[in-house]
Design a protein around this motif. Structure first.
Motif, PDB file in Angstrom:
ATOM      1  N   VAL A 393      27.478  43.693  61.350  1.00  0.00           N
ATOM      2  CA  VAL A 393      27.466  44.820  60.968  1.00  0.00           C
ATOM      3  C   VAL A 393      27.205  45.810  61.954  1.00  0.00           C
ATOM      4  O   VAL A 393      26.265  45.860  62.685  1.00  0.00           O
ATOM      5  N   TRP A 394      27.962  46.918  61.758  1.00  0.00           N
ATOM      6  CA  TRP A 394      27.721  48.174  62.818  1.00  0.00           C
ATOM      7  C   TRP A 394      27.218  49.379  61.612  1.00  0.00           C
ATOM      8  O   TRP A 394      27.839  49.908  60.782  1.00  0.00           O
ATOM      9  N   VAL A 395      25.866  49.795  62.118  1.00  0.00           N
ATOM     10  CA  VAL A 395      25.496  50.721  61.481  1.00  0.00           C
ATOM     11  C   VAL A 395      25.505  52.039  62.106  1.00  0.00           C
ATOM     12  O   VAL A 395      24.844  52.321  62.922  1.00  0.00           O
ATOM     13  N   VAL A 396      26.454  52.906  61.679  1.00  0.00           N
ATOM     14  CA  VAL A 396      26.884  54.165  62.388  1.00  0.00           C
ATOM     15  C   VAL A 396      27.000  55.400  61.696  1.00  0.00           C
ATOM     16  O   VAL A 396      26.769  55.311  60.370  1.00  0.00           O
ATOM     17  N   THR A 397      27.101  56.613  62.286  1.00  0.00           N
ATOM     18  CA  THR A 397      27.514  57.944  61.565  1.00  0.00           C
ATOM     19  C   THR A 397      29.024  58.114  61.357  1.00  0.00           C
ATOM     20  O   THR A 397      29.543  57.370  61.632  1.00  0.00           O
ATOM     21  N   ASP A 398      28.840  59.356  60.727  1.00  0.00           N
ATOM     22  CA  ASP A 398      30.459  59.655  60.495  1.00  0.00           C
ATOM     23  C   ASP A 398      31.221  59.810  61.610  1.00  0.00           C
ATOM     24  O   ASP A 398      32.459  60.112  61.510  1.00  0.00           O
ATOM     25  N   GLN A 399      30.465  60.185  62.903  1.00  0.00           N
ATOM     26  CA  GLN A 399      30.958  60.267  64.031  1.00  0.00           C
ATOM     27  C   GLN A 399      31.634  59.208  64.703  1.00  0.00           C
ATOM     28  O   GLN A 399      32.322  59.178  65.602  1.00  0.00           O
ATOM     29  N   ALA A 400      31.582  57.988  64.215  1.00  0.00           N
ATOM     30  CA  ALA A 400      32.100  56.797  64.610  1.00  0.00           C
ATOM     31  C   ALA A 400      33.506  56.575  64.915  1.00  0.00           C
ATOM     32  O   ALA A 400      34.144  56.236  65.872  1.00  0.00           O
ATOM     33  N   SER A 401      34.065  57.578  64.105  1.00  0.00           N
ATOM     34  CA  SER A 401      35.814  57.155  64.232  1.00  0.00           C
ATOM     35  C   SER A 401      36.148  57.847  65.445  1.00  0.00           C
ATOM     36  O   SER A 401      37.093  57.505  66.006  1.00  0.00           O
ATOM     37  N   THR A 402      35.413  59.030  65.693  1.00  0.00           N
ATOM     38  CA  THR A 402      35.887  59.899  66.958  1.00  0.00           C
ATOM     39  C   THR A 402      35.207  58.976  68.174  1.00  0.00           C
ATOM     40  O   THR A 402      36.030  58.714  69.206  1.00  0.00           O
ATOM     41  N   ILE A 403      33.895  58.696  68.144  1.00  0.00           N
ATOM     42  CA  ILE A 403      33.112  58.236  69.343  1.00  0.00           C
ATOM     43  C   ILE A 403      34.045  56.648  69.513  1.00  0.00           C
ATOM     44  O   ILE A 403      34.160  56.139  70.590  1.00  0.00           O
ATOM     45  N   LEU A 404      34.274  55.863  68.481  1.00  0.00           N
ATOM     46  CA  LEU A 404      34.663  54.521  68.714  1.00  0.00           C
ATOM     47  C   LEU A 404      36.259  54.512  68.835  1.00  0.00           C
ATOM     48  O   LEU A 404      36.679  53.516  69.119  1.00  0.00           O
ATOM     49  N   ASN A 405      36.837  55.615  68.536  1.00  0.00           N
ATOM     50  CA  ASN A 405      38.304  55.777  68.738  1.00  0.00           C
ATOM     51  C   ASN A 405      39.065  54.793  67.898  1.00  0.00           C
ATOM     52  O   ASN A 405      39.896  54.011  67.917  1.00  0.00           O
ATOM     53  N   TRP A 406      38.310  54.859  66.519  1.00  0.00           N
ATOM     54  CA  TRP A 406      38.839  53.636  65.518  1.00  0.00           C
ATOM     55  C   TRP A 406      38.909  54.439  63.971  1.00  0.00           C
ATOM     56  O   TRP A 406      38.207  54.928  63.796  1.00  0.00           O
ATOM     57  N   LYS A 407      40.165  54.430  63.454  1.00  0.00           N
ATOM     58  CA  LYS A 407      40.484  55.013  62.466  1.00  0.00           C
ATOM     59  C   LYS A 407      40.949  53.935  61.411  1.00  0.00           C
ATOM     60  O   LYS A 407      41.294  53.002  61.535  1.00  0.00           O
ATOM     61  N   PRO A 408      40.592  54.452  59.972  1.00  0.00           N
ATOM     62  CA  PRO A 408      41.181  53.463  58.845  1.00  0.00           C
ATOM     63  C   PRO A 408      42.596  53.226  58.899  1.00  0.00           C
ATOM     64  O   PRO A 408      43.310  53.967  59.080  1.00  0.00           O
ATOM     65  N   GLU A 409      42.979  52.185  58.581  1.00  0.00           N
ATOM     66  CA  GLU A 409      44.363  51.685  58.508  1.00  0.00           C
ATOM     67  C   GLU A 409      44.536  52.079  56.875  1.00  0.00           C
ATOM     68  O   GLU A 409      45.764  52.546  56.633  1.00  0.00           O
ATOM     69  N   ARG A 410      43.740  51.870  56.038  1.00  0.00           N
ATOM     70  CA  ARG A 410      43.732  52.003  54.708  1.00  0.00           C
ATOM     71  C   ARG A 410      42.745  52.852  54.262  1.00  0.00           C
ATOM     72  O   ARG A 410      41.485  52.605  54.866  1.00  0.00           O
ATOM     73  N   GLY A 411      42.647  53.518  53.315  1.00  0.00           N
ATOM     74  CA  GLY A 411      41.434  54.309  52.842  1.00  0.00           C
ATOM     75  C   GLY A 411      40.846  55.480  53.619  1.00  0.00           C
ATOM     76  O   GLY A 411      41.806  56.203  54.555  1.00  0.00           O
ATOM     77  N   ILE A 412      39.532  55.712  53.523  1.00  0.00           N
ATOM     78  CA  ILE A 412      39.016  56.846  54.494  1.00  0.00           C
ATOM     79  C   ILE A 412      37.789  56.274  54.856  1.00  0.00           C
ATOM     80  O   ILE A 412      37.162  55.114  54.964  1.00  0.00           O
ATOM     81  N   PHE A 413      37.213  57.141  56.131  1.00  0.00           N
ATOM     82  CA  PHE A 413      35.869  56.728  56.628  1.00  0.00           C
ATOM     83  C   PHE A 413      34.972  57.521  55.826  1.00  0.00           C
ATOM     84  O   PHE A 413      35.345  58.409  55.250  1.00  0.00           O
ATOM     85  N   PHE A 414      33.826  57.070  55.993  1.00  0.00           N
ATOM     86  CA  PHE A 414      32.534  57.846  55.302  1.00  0.00           C
ATOM     87  C   PHE A 414      32.378  59.299  55.675  1.00  0.00           C
ATOM     88  O   PHE A 414      32.554  59.358  57.050  1.00  0.00           O
ATOM     89  N   THR A 415      31.757  60.086  55.082  1.00  0.00           N
ATOM     90  CA  THR A 415      31.500  61.379  55.644  1.00  0.00           C
ATOM     91  C   THR A 415      29.950  61.697  55.722  1.00  0.00           C
ATOM     92  O   THR A 415      29.265  60.883  55.422  1.00  0.00           O
ATOM     93  N   ALA A 416      29.607  62.915  56.197  1.00  0.00           N
ATOM     94  CA  ALA A 416      28.168  63.284  56.519  1.00  0.00           C
ATOM     95  C   ALA A 416      27.594  63.176  55.047  1.00  0.00           C
ATOM     96  O   ALA A 416      26.258  63.135  54.902  1.00  0.00           O
TER      97      ALA A 416
END
Length: 670
Positions: A393-416
């Motif tokens: 498990v990776w416990v991260v913040t809502d910035q993870a999508s940008t920092i990890l350059n990893w986006k959802p293929e389905r659905g959404i990312f969690f928010t602040a």
């Protein structure tokens, strides 16, 4: 009358001579050695010629071929300088005149009527007549009107736009019109009837008599005594010496001669000034375009060298920039544009150290850092229905999508907001989804994470193995607040993920992060792992490769420049007589230099424009074909600028060679 002058003329010549020669001598040779190594004796062409010519005189200088009369005419017209003796024009010693003043005299005082016409072959009759006025800076509309009026007066109104080769017997009339374009105060006519039939010769002599009657000073060079008899004064020359001078027998007239003192004062004020720079450049461009169009096949061959030089530079640099961007993006997807702050010092015997969310806030304030994210890693059991699996498990913040350059293929990312509310939401990696849901869409379903219900809000896009046996697709992501407090039970970070802005400042940024955290901890109980340095090194390597590609392509531009120089040298050789004609009609050295530099620059400029267009076209085709390419405005402007610079640099030597030609030598060339 052809060209009226003002005022009333006395019957006797004024005391001040317009032209005065004192013991003029001209020799050729004497400075070279023969095959035996001995100096070749000098040949004396003029041997102590002394004479005075007053304003308004009609003088014939008569002599057999080889008598020195043509050399005398060249000296009188300031096309040549004597070896010894003194030539005074309006009381001024010609020896003291600089090149601009001599050009001004040829342009404003003299009008030449050559035996061989000496018309510029590529120009029309009207353009030939306008040449002296161009170098005088007369406005274009006035030049046109004056040239048209002169040619019309001489019966060539139907042939204004004919070139010399189309004029048959009209070339001498064009030559006379050109001599009068700027006033023609002193008309120097060299065998004006020598190449004409009887009728045309009589018409030309009648025109010269009219000029003499209207106050022009006419100096006629001839070997024909019948032609010489039409003049008011006959000077006979033999073997470089004057053997007879009839004196002026001109009858009284009402026309005044040239005011020599006023004329010389005008020369002092305006010898170095002609047209404005813009007008000179416009005329040089017009003449250059005319010459290049007439020799368009040769021009095309020259253009090819420039085009082949410019287009590859643009294409190569575009491919280099595109490849660099592609490599950086691929490396960035694996986190190589990031840094990591890891707890623990460099030495295994040093302090262990911990990192907290506060440390992430401290790091975030360091310059060149766009994001700093607390990262906590652990292992959890995830269950759905009757299926469970042990996953990281990776416990991260809502910035993870940008920092990890990893986006959802389905659905959404969690928010602040999910962070603030300790929301129990989770994103699944592809491998986890396959284990729990098979091919079904997991978004909206609930799973148990260590027996805590979490709603699946997204499925991460496939990333693949990053290194070794690691598989980023076999992980789950959840908000830091929820995961650290409700699942893992600790806020001590595994590391801090740092995203930087500029790769070229990666090393400096790493040092600043180290200094800042060390000041906060009062001890270095952490390490900064600079993975961005590898991207920087790769970028520098790619930049070097791109530069090499550009330099290789620039070699062809250099070859094109050499082609321009060769063509211009050939052009100067072919147009040597034209250069002599332009100098005889008043062109200064800088005018000739500008003319040929303009031609070289026009060729290079056109080649640069076409080269840019070809480069853009080829680059666009490559982009459509899937080749990574990014056009750079700087590269395009640079390539075009280099093309122009190539024309200037490689055209300068031929242009300077043209400007330094001796007018007499140039006129005598074939």
């Amino acid at each position: 009358m052809v060209s009226p002058s003002s005022g009333a003329r006395a019957s006797n010549p004024p005391a001040t001579a317009l032209i005065e020669l004192r013991d003029i001598r001209k020799s050729y040779g004497g400075h070279v050695r023969g095959p035996d190594g001995k100096p070749v004796p000098a040949v004396d062409v003029l041997r102590g010629v002394s004479l005075s010519i007053h304003p308004g005189e009609f003088v014939a200088i008569v002599g057999a071929s080889g008598s020195g009369k043509l050399t005398l005419m060249n000296i009188l017209g300031c096309l040549d300088r004597p070896t010894a003796g003194q030539y005074r024009f309006a009381g001024q010693n010609i020896a003291a005149f600089n090149a601009d003043e001599l050009a001004w005299l040829r342009r404003e005082a003299f009008g030449f009527v050559f035996q061989g016409y000496n018309l510029i072959a590529t120009e029309s009759a009207r353009e030939n007549v306008k040449v002296p006025a161009i170098y005088s800076g007369i406005p274009a509309t006035e030049r046109l009107a004056r040239a048209t009026a002169l040619l019309t007066r001489l019966g060539l109104e139907q042939r204004l736009d004919h070139r010399p080769s189309q004029l048959s017997g009209g070339q001498q009339r064009v030559s006379i019109s050109r001599a009068l374009m700027n006033g023609g105060h002193i008309v120097l006519a060299d065998e004006p009837t020598g190449a004409l039939d009887t009728k045309s010769g009589a018409e030309v002599m009648h025109l010269l008599e009219e000029l003499a009657e209207t106050g022009h000073t006419v100096i006629l060079i001839t070997h024909d005594r019948e032609v010489a008899a039409r003049a008011h004064r006959i000077i006979e020359i033999r073997d470089g010496e004057i053997i007879a001078d009839s004196g002026n027998s001109r009858p009284p007239t009402t026309h005044a001669p040239l005011d020599v003192q006023a004329f010389i004062e005008t020369m002092r004020d305006s010898a170095a000034h002609t047209a404005s720079f813009i007008a000179d450049t416009r005329e040089a461009l017009r003449a250059a375009w005319r010459v290049l169009w007439i020799n368009r096949f040769r021009t095309l061959l020259t253009l090819l060298g420039i085009i082949i030089g410019v287009a590859p530079v643009i294409v190569m640099l575009a491919i280099g920039a595109g490849t660099e961007r592609q490599i950086i993006e691929k490396m960035a997807s694996f986190g190589t544009n990031r840094m990591y702050v890891i707890p623990g010092g460099d030495s295994p015997r040093g302090p262990g150290g911990t990192l907290s969310e506060t440390d992430a806030d401290i790091v975030r304030d360091v310059p060149n850092i766009s994001a700093a994210m607390p990262f906590l890693q652990g292992s959890v059991t995830v269950r759905y229905s009757n299926i469970d699996t042990q996953v990281p498990v990776w416990v991260v913040t809502d910035q993870a999508s940008t920092i990890l350059n990893w986006k959802p293929e389905r659905g959404i990312f969690f928010t602040a907001k999910d962070e603030q509310q300790l929301a129990t939401v989770i994103l699944l990696g592809k491998r986890v989804r396959e284990k729990l849901f098979g091919d079904s869409n997991p978004v909206g379903h609930y799973v148990l994470v260590n027996n805590v219900p979490f709603q699946v809000i997204g499925e991460l896009e496939e990333k693949g193995a990053t290194s070794g046996d690691a598989d980023d697709d076999n992980v789950v992501l959840m908000p830091f607040s929820t995961g650290s407090r409700r699942i893992l039970g600790t806020t001590n970070l595994s590391w801090i993920s740092v995203l930087i802005d500029r790769l070229d400042l990666a090393d400096q940024t790493a040092r600043q992060v180290t200094d800042t955290l060390e000041a906060a901890h009062h001890v270095r109980d952490f390490q900064v792992y600079n993975r961005a340095a590898s991207v920087k090194a790769q970028t520098e390597t790619q930049n070097t490769l791109t530069l090499m590609l550009g330099l290789i392509a620039a070699i062809s531009l250099l070859v094109g420049g050499i082609g321009v120089m060769n063509i211009m040298l050939m052009t100067v050789r072919e147009r040597t007589r034209e250069i002599g004609i332009r100098m005889a009609t008043g062109a200064r050295q800088r005018d000739i230099l500008r003319q040929f530099l303009t031609e070289a620059t026009v060729v290079s400029g056109i080649g640069g424009v076409v080269g840019v267009a070809c480069g853009l076209l080829v680059g666009t085709i490559l982009i459509v074909a899937g080749v990574p390419a990014i056009f750079s405005v700087r590269a395009i402007i640079g390539a075009f600028g280099c093309a122009l610079l190539t024309g200037l640099v490689f055209g300068f030597m031929p242009a300077r060679q043209a400007a330094r030609l001796d007018p007499v030598v140039a006129l005598a060339s074939e």
